[in-house]
Design a protein around this motif. Structure first.
Motif, PDB file in Angstrom:
ATOM      1  N   ASP A 124     -20.493  -2.476 -32.158  1.00  0.00           N
ATOM      2  CA  ASP A 124     -19.304  -3.039 -31.503  1.00  0.00           C
ATOM      3  C   ASP A 124     -18.977  -2.275 -30.229  1.00  0.00           C
ATOM      4  O   ASP A 124     -18.579  -2.876 -29.219  1.00  0.00           O
ATOM      5  CB  ASP A 124     -18.105  -2.991 -32.453  1.00  0.00           C
ATOM      6  CG  ASP A 124     -18.153  -4.095 -33.492  1.00  0.00           C
ATOM      7  OD1 ASP A 124     -18.932  -5.050 -33.306  1.00  0.00           O
ATOM      8  OD2 ASP A 124     -17.426  -3.994 -34.494  1.00  0.00           O
ATOM      9  N   ILE A 125     -19.134  -0.966 -30.271  1.00  0.00           N
ATOM     10  CA  ILE A 125     -18.837  -0.159 -29.084  1.00  0.00           C
ATOM     11  C   ILE A 125     -19.794  -0.515 -27.956  1.00  0.00           C
ATOM     12  O   ILE A 125     -19.367  -0.709 -26.805  1.00  0.00           O
ATOM     13  CB  ILE A 125     -18.926   1.347 -29.424  1.00  0.00           C
ATOM     14  CG1 ILE A 125     -17.764   1.746 -30.339  1.00  0.00           C
ATOM     15  CG2 ILE A 125     -18.917   2.192 -28.152  1.00  0.00           C
ATOM     16  CD1 ILE A 125     -17.846   3.173 -30.828  1.00  0.00           C
ATOM     17  N   PHE A 126     -21.093  -0.645 -28.260  1.00  0.00           N
ATOM     18  CA  PHE A 126     -22.066  -0.957 -27.200  1.00  0.00           C
ATOM     19  C   PHE A 126     -21.802  -2.335 -26.604  1.00  0.00           C
ATOM     20  O   PHE A 126     -21.899  -2.516 -25.386  1.00  0.00           O
ATOM     21  CB  PHE A 126     -23.482  -0.900 -27.747  1.00  0.00           C
ATOM     22  CG  PHE A 126     -24.538  -1.100 -26.684  1.00  0.00           C
ATOM     23  CD1 PHE A 126     -25.033  -0.023 -25.968  1.00  0.00           C
ATOM     24  CD2 PHE A 126     -25.023  -2.377 -26.382  1.00  0.00           C
ATOM     25  CE1 PHE A 126     -25.990  -0.205 -24.968  1.00  0.00           C
ATOM     26  CE2 PHE A 126     -25.973  -2.571 -25.390  1.00  0.00           C
ATOM     27  CZ  PHE A 126     -26.465  -1.477 -24.689  1.00  0.00           C
ATOM     28  N   MET A 127     -21.460  -3.302 -27.432  1.00  0.00           N
ATOM     29  CA  MET A 127     -21.307  -4.670 -26.946  1.00  0.00           C
ATOM     30  C   MET A 127     -19.944  -4.938 -26.304  1.00  0.00           C
ATOM     31  O   MET A 127     -19.830  -5.830 -25.452  1.00  0.00           O
ATOM     32  CB  MET A 127     -21.515  -5.662 -28.099  1.00  0.00           C
ATOM     33  CG  MET A 127     -22.912  -5.658 -28.701  1.00  0.00           C
ATOM     34  SD  MET A 127     -24.241  -5.975 -27.499  1.00  0.00           S
ATOM     35  CE  MET A 127     -23.769  -7.580 -26.857  1.00  0.00           C
ATOM     36  N   ASN A 128     -18.920  -4.191 -26.699  1.00  0.00           N
ATOM     37  CA  ASN A 128     -17.563  -4.604 -26.311  1.00  0.00           C
ATOM     38  C   ASN A 128     -16.667  -3.534 -25.717  1.00  0.00           C
ATOM     39  O   ASN A 128     -15.615  -3.864 -25.159  1.00  0.00           O
ATOM     40  CB  ASN A 128     -16.838  -5.181 -27.539  1.00  0.00           C
ATOM     41  CG  ASN A 128     -17.560  -6.368 -28.129  1.00  0.00           C
ATOM     42  OD1 ASN A 128     -17.813  -7.350 -27.439  1.00  0.00           O
ATOM     43  ND2 ASN A 128     -17.912  -6.283 -29.409  1.00  0.00           N
ATOM     44  N   VAL A 129     -17.015  -2.246 -25.850  1.00  0.00           N
ATOM     45  CA  VAL A 129     -16.037  -1.204 -25.494  1.00  0.00           C
ATOM     46  C   VAL A 129     -16.671  -0.213 -24.516  1.00  0.00           C
ATOM     47  O   VAL A 129     -17.085   0.879 -24.890  1.00  0.00           O
ATOM     48  CB  VAL A 129     -15.538  -0.454 -26.749  1.00  0.00           C
ATOM     49  CG1 VAL A 129     -14.374   0.468 -26.392  1.00  0.00           C
ATOM     50  CG2 VAL A 129     -15.112  -1.426 -27.833  1.00  0.00           C
ATOM     51  N   TRP A 130     -16.727  -0.589 -23.239  1.00  0.00           N
ATOM     52  CA  TRP A 130     -17.332   0.324 -22.269  1.00  0.00           C
ATOM     53  C   TRP A 130     -16.279   1.220 -21.618  1.00  0.00           C
ATOM     54  O   TRP A 130     -16.242   2.413 -21.853  1.00  0.00           O
ATOM     55  CB  TRP A 130     -18.150  -0.471 -21.243  1.00  0.00           C
ATOM     56  CG  TRP A 130     -19.500  -0.756 -21.819  1.00  0.00           C
ATOM     57  CD1 TRP A 130     -19.876  -1.844 -22.547  1.00  0.00           C
ATOM     58  CD2 TRP A 130     -20.610   0.138 -21.817  1.00  0.00           C
ATOM     59  NE1 TRP A 130     -21.167  -1.683 -22.996  1.00  0.00           N
ATOM     60  CE2 TRP A 130     -21.647  -0.481 -22.557  1.00  0.00           C
ATOM     61  CE3 TRP A 130     -20.848   1.393 -21.266  1.00  0.00           C
ATOM     62  CZ2 TRP A 130     -22.889   0.118 -22.756  1.00  0.00           C
ATOM     63  CZ3 TRP A 130     -22.088   1.991 -21.453  1.00  0.00           C
ATOM     64  CH2 TRP A 130     -23.087   1.350 -22.185  1.00  0.00           C
ATOM     65  N   THR A 131     -15.445   0.659 -20.813  1.00  0.00           N
ATOM     66  CA  THR A 131     -14.426   1.511 -20.179  1.00  0.00           C
ATOM     67  C   THR A 131     -13.021   1.060 -20.553  1.00  0.00           C
ATOM     68  O   THR A 131     -12.041   1.601 -20.054  1.00  0.00           O
ATOM     69  CB  THR A 131     -14.574   1.475 -18.644  1.00  0.00           C
ATOM     70  OG1 THR A 131     -14.465   0.111 -18.202  1.00  0.00           O
ATOM     71  CG2 THR A 131     -15.909   2.034 -18.214  1.00  0.00           C
ATOM     72  N   SER A 132     -12.932   0.070 -21.439  1.00  0.00           N
ATOM     73  CA  SER A 132     -11.631  -0.456 -21.823  1.00  0.00           C
ATOM     74  C   SER A 132     -11.012   0.406 -22.922  1.00  0.00           C
ATOM     75  O   SER A 132     -11.413   1.545 -23.149  1.00  0.00           O
ATOM     76  CB  SER A 132     -11.777  -1.912 -22.285  1.00  0.00           C
ATOM     77  OG  SER A 132     -12.686  -1.998 -23.366  1.00  0.00           O
ATOM     78  N   LYS A 133     -10.044  -0.154 -23.619  1.00  0.00           N
ATOM     79  CA  LYS A 133      -9.338   0.569 -24.671  1.00  0.00           C
ATOM     80  C   LYS A 133     -10.322   1.121 -25.704  1.00  0.00           C
ATOM     81  O   LYS A 133     -11.209   0.410 -26.176  1.00  0.00           O
ATOM     82  CB  LYS A 133      -8.355  -0.384 -25.348  1.00  0.00           C
ATOM     83  CG  LYS A 133      -7.449   0.272 -26.376  1.00  0.00           C
ATOM     84  CD  LYS A 133      -6.465  -0.744 -26.923  1.00  0.00           C
ATOM     85  CE  LYS A 133      -5.548  -0.103 -27.959  1.00  0.00           C
ATOM     86  NZ  LYS A 133      -4.585  -1.094 -28.512  1.00  0.00           N
ATOM     87  N   PRO A 134     -10.218   2.405 -26.080  1.00  0.00           N
ATOM     88  CA  PRO A 134     -11.185   3.015 -27.002  1.00  0.00           C
ATOM     89  C   PRO A 134     -11.245   2.292 -28.344  1.00  0.00           C
ATOM     90  O   PRO A 134     -10.271   1.676 -28.796  1.00  0.00           O
ATOM     91  CB  PRO A 134     -10.653   4.446 -27.163  1.00  0.00           C
ATOM     92  CG  PRO A 134      -9.837   4.694 -25.952  1.00  0.00           C
ATOM     93  CD  PRO A 134      -9.220   3.374 -25.595  1.00  0.00           C
ATOM     94  N   TYR A 135     -12.391   2.390 -28.967  1.00  0.00           N
ATOM     95  CA  TYR A 135     -12.611   1.780 -30.280  1.00  0.00           C
ATOM     96  C   TYR A 135     -11.891   2.604 -31.348  1.00  0.00           C
ATOM     97  O   TYR A 135     -12.027   3.824 -31.407  1.00  0.00           O
ATOM     98  CB  TYR A 135     -14.118   1.769 -30.574  1.00  0.00           C
ATOM     99  CG  TYR A 135     -14.490   1.188 -31.923  1.00  0.00           C
ATOM    100  CD1 TYR A 135     -14.770  -0.165 -32.067  1.00  0.00           C
ATOM    101  CD2 TYR A 135     -14.578   2.004 -33.048  1.00  0.00           C
ATOM    102  CE1 TYR A 135     -15.132  -0.700 -33.297  1.00  0.00           C
ATOM    103  CE2 TYR A 135     -14.934   1.480 -34.281  1.00  0.00           C
ATOM    104  CZ  TYR A 135     -15.212   0.129 -34.400  1.00  0.00           C
ATOM    105  OH  TYR A 135     -15.571  -0.384 -35.613  1.00  0.00           O
ATOM    106  N   ARG A 136     -11.143   1.920 -32.194  1.00  0.00           N
ATOM    107  CA  ARG A 136     -10.441   2.596 -33.286  1.00  0.00           C
ATOM    108  C   ARG A 136     -11.179   2.319 -34.593  1.00  0.00           C
ATOM    109  O   ARG A 136     -11.386   1.169 -34.971  1.00  0.00           O
ATOM    110  CB  ARG A 136      -8.996   2.141 -33.383  1.00  0.00           C
ATOM    111  CG  ARG A 136      -8.196   2.889 -34.469  1.00  0.00           C
ATOM    112  CD  ARG A 136      -6.725   2.496 -34.431  1.00  0.00           C
ATOM    113  NE  ARG A 136      -6.085   2.920 -33.187  1.00  0.00           N
ATOM    114  CZ  ARG A 136      -5.608   4.141 -32.974  1.00  0.00           C
ATOM    115  NH1 ARG A 136      -5.716   5.080 -33.917  1.00  0.00           N
ATOM    116  NH2 ARG A 136      -5.043   4.433 -31.818  1.00  0.00           N
ATOM    117  N   SER A 137     -11.573   3.376 -35.280  1.00  0.00           N
ATOM    118  CA  SER A 137     -12.292   3.232 -36.537  1.00  0.00           C
ATOM    119  C   SER A 137     -11.407   2.602 -37.602  1.00  0.00           C
ATOM    120  O   SER A 137     -10.232   2.968 -37.744  1.00  0.00           O
ATOM    121  CB  SER A 137     -12.783   4.596 -37.026  1.00  0.00           C
ATOM    122  OG  SER A 137     -13.245   4.516 -38.363  1.00  0.00           O
TER     123      SER A 137
END
Length: 475
Positions: A155-168
């Protein structure tokens, strides 16, 4: 006295005869069992051409492990050989393995419920990884923990580059929550993870990089491969690359401890024509590997078959090295898992070709059937410019509707921006999409591509994310 001696001699002879018969029966049973296994699982014993992995003291080996235990399962023999050759070795764990809901109730007799309990699992699994590394002969200075979210790398690779950090979803952390991590407190974005990998590679300058292969079914393993390829492309590094597999349904066979059996590659590796490279282990090295796997004690109870990987060989796969000059039929095989390729009712790709020119990037896909006007196809196109800087390059989301002359293109990093248009042409079941340089960011050294049919359809299919290099034109 003589009669007594004759009786003893006769009984001894009879016992020897019985022992011989029993031994013969046991041997026959073993031969029958071996024959059954060879007939039932021919892929486990079919002869293949393999190249031996060789290392010297000049090598610097970087092993990338998505979770604590993958390094022991797949690379214990290679690590032992590297150390014996005098090479430098670093092991880097992408996650702490904290998304573990099966092991703790069995091993620690505690079912994790709260974020703090899941973080505690991460601490314990990192300690298990340290114990396993010491079994293999590594020191604490050879170990690197990043601690990004277990189960979240894709999910991080596909959707979270410089936007809001991924929350586990289990630790409730949006930044790396582990003090053991070399990047503790780092916001969990793809840009940061890529930067962390690149810093390790820049300082260590590996001559051999070991990481998962794309046929591995686990999303974290697939994402680890994508991050590694992106980092190597960004830094323009060309080390020897060895790829391993851990998660494939029904593999390996036999699914039990078999230390005197050779390892073999999953069937998909042969179908895709991936070259195999092998490490041969002595009985002593197999024993060390077994102890390293057993050091991950919390994983052994729910996944007792992990020791099935302790065999007298380790098999690695060479990269596919797909480029815009690769045969179009071969390239198409990499997108969809093999068990879907024969499904003619779905728009599975038959051929895939690439043309990169001054006018832009053209992708041509020959589908299994023509898409009707009520169907749509999504493409995720992540270009890597020749100058590097993949993290800040466009992350394109493309929506094509059957029969349309254009496709909508948006940048995932700028979701509020108005979509732009890519040109589409048709020739029977072949769809060709053209992206000009303004969309892709200029001339490319390659790109990542994932294709989806959908969304929301009953016949939803999702391809692997595949890396395709662009060979520079000869002037």
């Amino acid at each position: 006295m003589r009669r007594h001696a004759d009786t003893i001699s006769h009984e001894s002879s009879r016992n020897r005869h019985i022992a011989t018969v029993v031994a013969a029966l046991v041997l026959s049973a073993a031969m029958f069992a071996s024959a059954f296994i060879m007939a039932r699982f021919p892929s486990a014993v079919a002869p293949v051409v393999q190249t031996d992995v060789t290392m010297t003291k000049a090598d610097r080996v970087l092993v990338l492990s998505p979770h604590p235990d993958d390094e022991s399962i797949a690379c214990s023999g290679l690590i032992q050989h590297a150390l014996e050759a005098g090479a430098q070795v670093r092991v880097l764990w992408m996650t702490a393995g904290d998304h573990n809901i099966v092991g703790p109730p069995l091993f620690w007799r505690t079912a994790p419920v709260t974020p703090a309990q899941f973080r505690d699992i991460g601490h314990k699994r990192m300690q298990e990884a340290k114990n396993a590394a010491h079994v293999l002969g590594l020191s604490s200075n050879d170990l690197i923990f990043l601690g990004y979210p277990d189960g979240g790398l894709s999910d991080i690779f596909m959707n979270v580059w410089t936007s809001k950090p991924y929350r586990s979803g289990v630790t409730n952390a949006a930044s790396v929550p582990y003090a053991e991590s070399t990047v503790a407190g780092q916001p969990q974005t793809a840009m940061n993870l890529l930067t962390d990998l690149e810093q390790v590679m820049t300082s260590f300058r590996p001559t051999i990089v070991v990481y998962p292969n794309l046929i591995d079914f686990h999303p974290d393993h697939q994402a680890t491969e994508l991050f590694v390829i992106a980092a190597l492309a960004d830094l323009h590094l060309s080390p020897q690359r060895l790829e391993y597999v851990v998660h494939v349904p029904g593999w390996p066979r036999p699914l039990r401890y078999a230390p005197f059996v050779d390892a073999y590659a999953p069937p998909a590796a042969r179908v895709l024509g991936l070259r195999q490279e092998v490490v041969h282990l002595t009985p002593q090295e197999v024993g060390v590997k077994t102890r390293a796997i057993q050091a991950h004690a919390s994983e052994l109870l729910p996944f007792a078959t992990l020791v099935a990987f302790a065999r007298r060989t380790e098999v690695f796969l060479a990269p596919a090295d797909l480029t815009d000059r690769t045969d179009a039929v071969r390239t198409a095989k990499f997108f969809f898992p093999i068990n879907r390729v024969g499904d003619e009712d779905r728009p599975v790709i038959q051929t895939f070709s690439v043309t990169d020119s001054a006018g832009g990037l053209q992708l041509s896909l020959e589908m299994g059937r023509v898409l009707n006007r009520l169907e749509e196809m999504e493409l995720f196109l992540f270009p890597v410019p020749t100058t590097g800087g993949f993290g800040s390059a466009p992350k394109l989301h493309v929506i094509y509707r059957g029969g349309a002359a254009t496709a909508e293109v948006s940048d995932l990093e700028h979701p509020t921006a108005k979509p732009v248009i890519a040109r589409v042409s048709h020739d029977g079941t072949t769809i060709s999409l053209t992206f000009d340089n303004a969309l892709t960011g200029g001339r490319l050294q390659g790109f990542f591509l994932r294709i989806e049919k959908g969304p929301g359809r009953v016949d939803l299919t999702r391809s692997r994310t595949v890396w395709i290099g662009v060979v520079p034109a000869v002037s």
